[in-house]
Design an enzyme around this catalytic site. Structure first.
Site, PDB file in Angstrom:
ATOM      1  N   GLU A  80      -9.424  10.076   1.264  1.00 60.20           N
ATOM      2  CA  GLU A  80      -8.390  10.116   2.455  1.00 60.20           C
ATOM      3  C   GLU A  80      -7.710  11.227   1.767  1.00 60.20           C
ATOM      4  O   GLU A  80      -6.970  12.311   2.422  1.00 60.20           O
ATOM      5  CB  GLU A  80      -7.483   9.100   2.973  1.00 60.20           C
ATOM      6  CG  GLU A  80      -8.532   8.763   4.044  1.00 60.20           C
ATOM      7  CD  GLU A  80      -7.622   7.537   4.648  1.00 60.20           C
ATOM      8  OE1 GLU A  80      -6.383   7.510   4.718  1.00 60.20           O
ATOM      9  OE2 GLU A  80      -7.853   7.412   5.883  1.00 60.20           O
ATOM     10  N   HIS A 136     -29.867  -3.235  -9.674  1.00 57.90           N
ATOM     11  CA  HIS A 136     -31.170  -3.549  -9.286  1.00 57.90           C
ATOM     12  C   HIS A 136     -31.123  -2.588  -7.575  1.00 57.90           C
ATOM     13  O   HIS A 136     -31.828  -2.981  -6.719  1.00 57.90           O
ATOM     14  CB  HIS A 136     -31.503  -5.076  -8.766  1.00 57.90           C
ATOM     15  CG  HIS A 136     -31.507  -5.267 -10.325  1.00 57.90           C
ATOM     16  ND1 HIS A 136     -32.216  -5.864 -11.365  1.00 57.90           N
ATOM     17  CD2 HIS A 136     -30.493  -5.715 -11.189  1.00 57.90           C
ATOM     18  CE1 HIS A 136     -31.886  -6.640 -12.383  1.00 57.90           C
ATOM     19  NE2 HIS A 136     -30.793  -6.645 -12.581  1.00 57.90           N
ATOM     20  N   LYS A 195      -7.433   8.934  16.707  1.00 58.41           N
ATOM     21  CA  LYS A 195      -6.626   7.523  16.371  1.00 58.41           C
ATOM     22  C   LYS A 195      -6.330   8.009  17.883  1.00 58.41           C
ATOM     23  O   LYS A 195      -6.127   7.273  18.948  1.00 58.41           O
ATOM     24  CB  LYS A 195      -5.271   7.474  15.797  1.00 58.41           C
ATOM     25  CG  LYS A 195      -5.445   6.558  14.478  1.00 58.41           C
ATOM     26  CD  LYS A 195      -4.180   6.804  14.058  1.00 58.41           C
ATOM     27  CE  LYS A 195      -4.244   6.079  12.231  1.00 58.41           C
ATOM     28  NZ  LYS A 195      -3.123   5.897  11.812  1.00 58.41           N
TER      29      LYS A 195
HETATM   30  O1  PA5 Z   1      -3.681   5.864   3.927  1.00 65.25           O
HETATM   31  C1  PA5 Z   1      -3.265   6.032   5.278  1.00 65.25           C
HETATM   32  O2  PA5 Z   1      -2.045   6.077   5.495  1.00 65.25           O
HETATM   33  C2  PA5 Z   1      -3.686   5.100   5.850  1.00 65.25           C
HETATM   34  O3  PA5 Z   1      -4.758   4.344   5.120  1.00 65.25           O
HETATM   35  C3  PA5 Z   1      -2.617   4.190   6.643  1.00 65.25           C
HETATM   36  O4  PA5 Z   1      -2.863   2.941   5.734  1.00 65.25           O
HETATM   37  C4  PA5 Z   1      -3.648   3.602   7.913  1.00 65.25           C
HETATM   38  O5  PA5 Z   1      -4.403   4.182   9.207  1.00 65.25           O
HETATM   39  C5  PA5 Z   1      -2.765   2.298   8.848  1.00 65.25           C
HETATM   40  O6  PA5 Z   1      -2.234   3.239   8.818  1.00 65.25           O
HETATM   41  P1  PA5 Z   1      -0.985   2.544   9.358  1.00 65.25           P
HETATM   42  O7  PA5 Z   1      -0.208   1.496   7.722  1.00 65.25           O
HETATM   43  O8  PA5 Z   1       0.111   3.544  10.358  1.00 65.25           O
HETATM   44  O9  PA5 Z   1      -0.769   1.395  10.594  1.00 65.25           O
END
Ligand code: PA5
Length: 481
Positions: A300, A329, A443
């Site tokens: 990300e 393996h 989302k």
């Molecule tokens: O790193 C990030 O920002 C995302 O992976 C969030 O952690 C994930 O989408 C969950 O978001 P939230 O904590 O707002 O529910």
């Protein structure tokens, strides 16, 4: 007494390691270039951290935040007594760190053997599969009054977490009553904004804060990861102390003394030379979910369409998780003979907390005698060496992170090392590691499909958005075979 330090070993990415040579290794000149390019970026990141600009660098202040661990401990003192199950509801950065800490620092049978746990059983739900949650709720239905749910969402608008929360809230209301919700739900949310913060304040639920500027995947050392860890008996002070000590090492502007800088530079170098896949391979059950945590952090943060000057780049190494020896393996055939497009990072434990001696070989199988009376840890680490050797023979470079032991202190060091590595790698790519614009479309599309009303964008309603999605994704009989 000096604390055990994790170390990054980078010799086997260098061209002077004979099987690699200049085609698959880094030459001395290239290393000097990398040092020259990376050193100013270490300085820049240090300055950004001091100025809190960009805000995403706020994660670097977490090891110095004394208030949060205090609040966490106070809440743990209130809720732990009589709590048999702790359930984390969250996803992505609001779950992966919790899972990683629990796997790393509590025993394998923690949830199943009462003698091996010093806190409630821990379950982390980071998905919305109805059969999974139903099975779990059936199993704990008689124990709901001995269960605490920690709902974690920074944005407070994540559909998965919101849905889980609404299911649990309803169940608890019926079972323990609305007034007792505060004994069973802890909300971890943005300090001011978002739906979860609003509900927590209105319903007077105990809550913890995710500091501003700390993104989900950089939040494990905030209340996000600390609460479940502390509830389950993990020494959070030691975890944070490890991160703090690592902060000194990764702030060092001398490239050759800074493990995050070398890690970032090596990754960046190989990405630019066709090794676009980054395999992380712990040789330790306990470290295996740190690889999952790293996968999200890396993907990300580094997978980006645009660079900081707005040019289209579509850049980012693909993180892959493997486990030694299991994946010897399963994957190593590909890793050695498939495309030479990977950089490997092994995690090695030098001293295991527990060990086992292998028993004697039966008379009928003298060929097993070579294993007899040896420690199982010796076999595990020799398998790692064997894999390293085999990879080098196929001209595949690798790094190793050496853990003198697996403890809260060394795990805190590792987490912090890889967070700063991520910031520096993004700086080398000239991209922003702190946003995730591509996750947003999915989302929003979910909101549309689940019936949100109103405008998605000017002149484009969620209703119309949902119809467009349905048209594109519907199963077409003509193509069913
Ligand atoms: O790193 C990030 O920002 C995302 O992976 C969030 O952690 C994930 O989408 C969950 O978001 P939230 O904590 O707002 O529910």
């Amino acid at each position: 007494m000096a604390q055990p330090q994790i170390k990054l070993h980078y010799k086997n990415v260098l061209a002077k390691v004979q099987p690699l040579g200049p085609e698959h290794g880094i030459t001395d000149d290239q290393l000097s270039d990398l040092a020259e390019k990376t050193s100013p970026l270490i300085k820049q990141l240090n300055e950004q951290t001091r100025a809190s600009q960009p805000p995403g660098t706020a994660y670097r202040k977490l090891p110095y935040d004394a208030k949060t661990p205090q609040q966490v401990k106070e809440l743990v003192a209130k809720l732990k007594d009589g709590c048999e199950n702790l359930v984390v509801l969250g996803i992505g950065g609001s779950a992966l760190g919790n899972i990683a800490l629990q796997t790393a620092l509590n025993s394998y049978m923690y949830n199943l053997d009462d003698k091996q746990r010093s806190g409630p059983r821990l379950f982390v739900f980071d998905n919305v599969d109805p059969t999974q949650l139903t099975s779990f709720l059936d199993a704990i239905s008689d124990d709901l009054d001995k269960t605490v749910f920690n709902v974690i969402s920074k944005s407070g608008r994540t559909a998965e977490t919101a849905a889980q929360f609404l299911i649990i809230r309803d169940l608890l209301k019926n079972k323990v009553g609305k007034n007792a919700l505060k004994n069973h739900i802890v909300a971890t949310a943005d300090p001011e904004k978002g739906t979860l913060r609003k509900i927590a304040d209105e319903e007077k639920l105990p809550s913890l804060q995710i500091p501003k500027g700390v993104g989900g995947r950089f939040s494990v050392l905030s209340a996000v990861g600390l609460f479940s860890a502390a509830m389950c008996g993990i020494d959070i002070d030691s975890l944070l102390a490890g991160a703090k000590d690592m902060d000194i090492r990764v702030s060092n502007e001398d490239f050759y003394k800074n493990p995050a800088a070398i890690n970032a530079a090596v990754n960046h170098h190989f990405y630019n030379r066709g090794k676009k896949i980054s395999v992380i391979m712990p040789y330790s059950y306990h470290l295996k979910n740190l690889a999952d945590w790293y996968r999200q952090l890396w993907a990300e943060s580094l997978g980006k369409a645009e660079n900081l000057t707005g040019s289209e780049v579509h850049i980012g190494p693909t993180p892959v998780k493997a486990l030694g020896t299991t994946d010897q393996h399963s994957q190593v055939q590909l890793y050695r003979e498939g495309p030479n497009d990977k950089l490997f990072t092994f995690l090695e434990v030098q001293n295991f907390e527990q060990d086992l001696k292998i028993g004697p070989a039966p008379e009928s199988a003298p060929e097993l005698q070579f294993l007899a009376q040896k420690n199982l840890s010796l076999l595990l680490n020799n398998e790692k060496k064997a894999t390293e050797y085999a990879l080098l023979q196929s001209h595949r470079p690798y790094l190793t992170v050496l853990f003198p032991e697996v403890s809260p202190y060394t795990v805190g060091q590792f987490i912090y090392l890889f967070e700063v590595t991520t910031s520096l790698t993004a700086a080398l790519f000239n991209t922003n590691p702190y946003n995730q614009p591509a996750v947003e479309l999915g989302k929003e599309a979910t909101f549309a499909l689940m019936g949100r009303t109103g405008d998605y964008k000017p002149n484009y309603k969620y209703d119309d958005f949902a119809k467009d999605i349905q048209t594109l994704t519907k199963v077409d009989e003509e193509f069913l075979v």
